[in-house]
Motif scaffolding. Structure first.
Motif: not given
Length: 481
Positions: A6-35
């Motif tokens: 499943p694909t998820v788009l993470v939108v957050d202006d803080e890079v550290r928050s983006q990375e934390a969310l990516r690490r948590t979701l990476d195994e179960d989801f295809e993660v895209f990020t935007a600032s």
């Protein structure tokens, strides 16, 4: 073939928050990020995104404003927002305006986040499945409609009056002609007669030969249920209307809307139920049990009974006003013993039907078997005759149904009739002409008594004209006392 995550788009202006969310979701989801919102909208333009997970407070466009636009342009994407502020008016308003699936508070817990997004992914899958089903259903609608029309045509052909088995001189002919005339008239009909005479078959013929043939035909046996259950079956009920009513129920009147309903054994109903049925027939509306609202229905009601409803009205057991509502026209179905000319034809039809169901082909019924069948008076009518045919079919060794396999009571009736015939012949005196005249007089008298001195039916049964019958009655001095 690998199953796509499943694909998820993470939108957050803080890079550290983006990375934390990516690490948590990476195994179960295809993660895209935007600032920010502009970058997120650009990704949504080119990628298939199932879930949008955004922070609320970002420079420029807020999370709620972004999700509001996502809802307008990509309504199938599941929308989730994260915020550290529990009292944000924007978020409270956005739950409805932006169609937010879930609202998560900071600091979020990994287990809670994963559980929420897995639920969102399942929701996305179900939405897509529903859309596919809707497309398939729309595409197959013409096919389903054609099949429904074909099915209605088959039923109309199956219950056509010309397929009702009867002899050329059967009293059923006049009855079928009347059913054919009444079919086009949208009036209530009351069918009377003993059980097993074919009242339901005539009711179905009445429906499928009428302008309502394209709608439902519904049957309810009113004598089989207590009042509360009968009301629930016919009128429906709301959840909690009575003990055991765990969900709403649509009644048979609603199911038959636009069509025909057969109320069988109407004479068995209670006075309390009769009042409620009368209101439905008068007002053309029902009120489900436990509901305060009425619902309009358009149903043609055909009632059937094996009781004498006029006698029931006189005795105070059946409401007179309901009787006249049901009996705009009354048709009496004669018992099988009053139409002996039909017995052999019906038995042969039942034998053919039974043979087809068993994958066998039975020979035509023998004279001996027909004589045995016509000697019995058939208190159970066609239903009893069907049972006898099934019995003979079950016991038949080959392709011939044998009189030896009839029930003992039917065989005894045939033997008694043969003995009575011999006694009758032995009791006649004189030459051949005198004996034949005496025998003819007895046959005439027996037919008239059995048919309650109905000379038209007696003439039909004996194969005489009314003029010929009157001449014979005058010749033998046979007049009703």
């Amino acid at each position: 073939m690998l199953k796509r995550l499943p694909t998820v788009l993470v939108v957050d202006d803080e890079v550290r928050s983006q990375e934390a969310l990516r690490r948590t979701l990476d195994e179960d989801f295809e993660v895209f990020t935007a600032s920010g919102a502009d970058e997120a909208l650009a990704i949504l333009e080119r990628e298939w995104i199932q879930i949008v997970l955004t922070d609320q407070r970002m420079p420029g466009t807020s999370g709620v404003a972004l999700l509001r636009e996502v809802r307008e342009r990509w309504p199938d994407a599941v929308r989730i927002i994260i915020s550290g502020y529990t009292d944000s008016e924007d978020i409270i308003a956005g739950v409805n305006e932006a169609g937010i699936y879930q609202y998560l508070l900071k600091p979020w817990q990994p287990e809670q986040l994963l559980l929420t997004l897995r639920g969102a992914a399942e929701l996305s899958r179900l939405q897509a499945e529903n859309q596919r089903l809707a497309v398939d259903l729309k595409a197959s609608a013409p096919v389903l409609a054609a099949r429904a029309g074909e099915r209605r045509g088959q039923l109309a052909q199956r219950y056509a009056l010309d397929r009702l088995v009867r002899a050329p001189d059967s009293p059923m002919n006049a009855l079928c002609a009347m059913v054919e005339r009444l079919a086009a008239l949208d009036i209530p009909v009351l069918l009377t007669g003993e059980s097993g005479t074919g009242k339901e078959l005539l009711a179905r013929a009445l429906h499928f030969d009428s302008p309502r043939a394209g709608e439902a035909f519904v049957v309810e046996n009113c004598g089989a249920l207590p009042d509360q259950l009968l009301e629930s079956e016919l009128f429906g009920h709301k959840r909690g209307a009575f003990t055991g009513a765990f969900e709403d129920r649509v009644g048979l009147f609603r199911q038959a809307d636009g069509g025909t309903m057969l109320l069988d054994e109407i004479g068995e109903t209670s006075a309390a139920f009769q009042v409620k049925l009368l209101r439905t027939l008068q007002e053309g509306e029902i009120r489900p049990l436990g509901s305060s609202r009425t619902q309009a229905v358009d149903v043609r009601v055909v009632a059937a009974t094996n009781r004498d409803l006029e006698a029931e009205v006189r005795a105070g057991r059946f409401r007179e006003d309901l009787y006249y509502r049901l009996a705009a026209f009354t048709l009496h179905v004669p018992p099988l013993r009053e139409r002996p000319m039909d017995i052999a034809l019906i038995a042969q039809s039942l034998a053919d039907e039974t043979g087809a169901a068993l994958g066998r082909r039975f020979a035509p019924l023998s004279r001996e078997l027909v004589a045995c069948l016509t000697a019995w008076r058939w208190p159970g009518n066609v239903r009893e005759l069907r049972n006898e045919v099934l019995r003979m079919a079950a016991l038949a060794d080959g392709d011939t149904l044998s009189a030896a396999h009839l029930s003992a009571r039917v065989l005894r009736a045939a033997e008694s009739e043969q003995e009575a015939a011999l006694e009758l012949i032995d009791g006649l005196q004189g030459d051949l002409k005198t004996r034949l005249d005496a025998l003819e007089a007895r046959i005439l008298k027996e037919a008239l008594i059995r048919l309650r001195w109905n000379k038209t039916r007696a003439a039909q049964e004996l194969g005489l004209s009314r003029v010929g019958l009157r001449a014979k009655l005058a010749r033998y001095g046979l007049e009703r006392a």
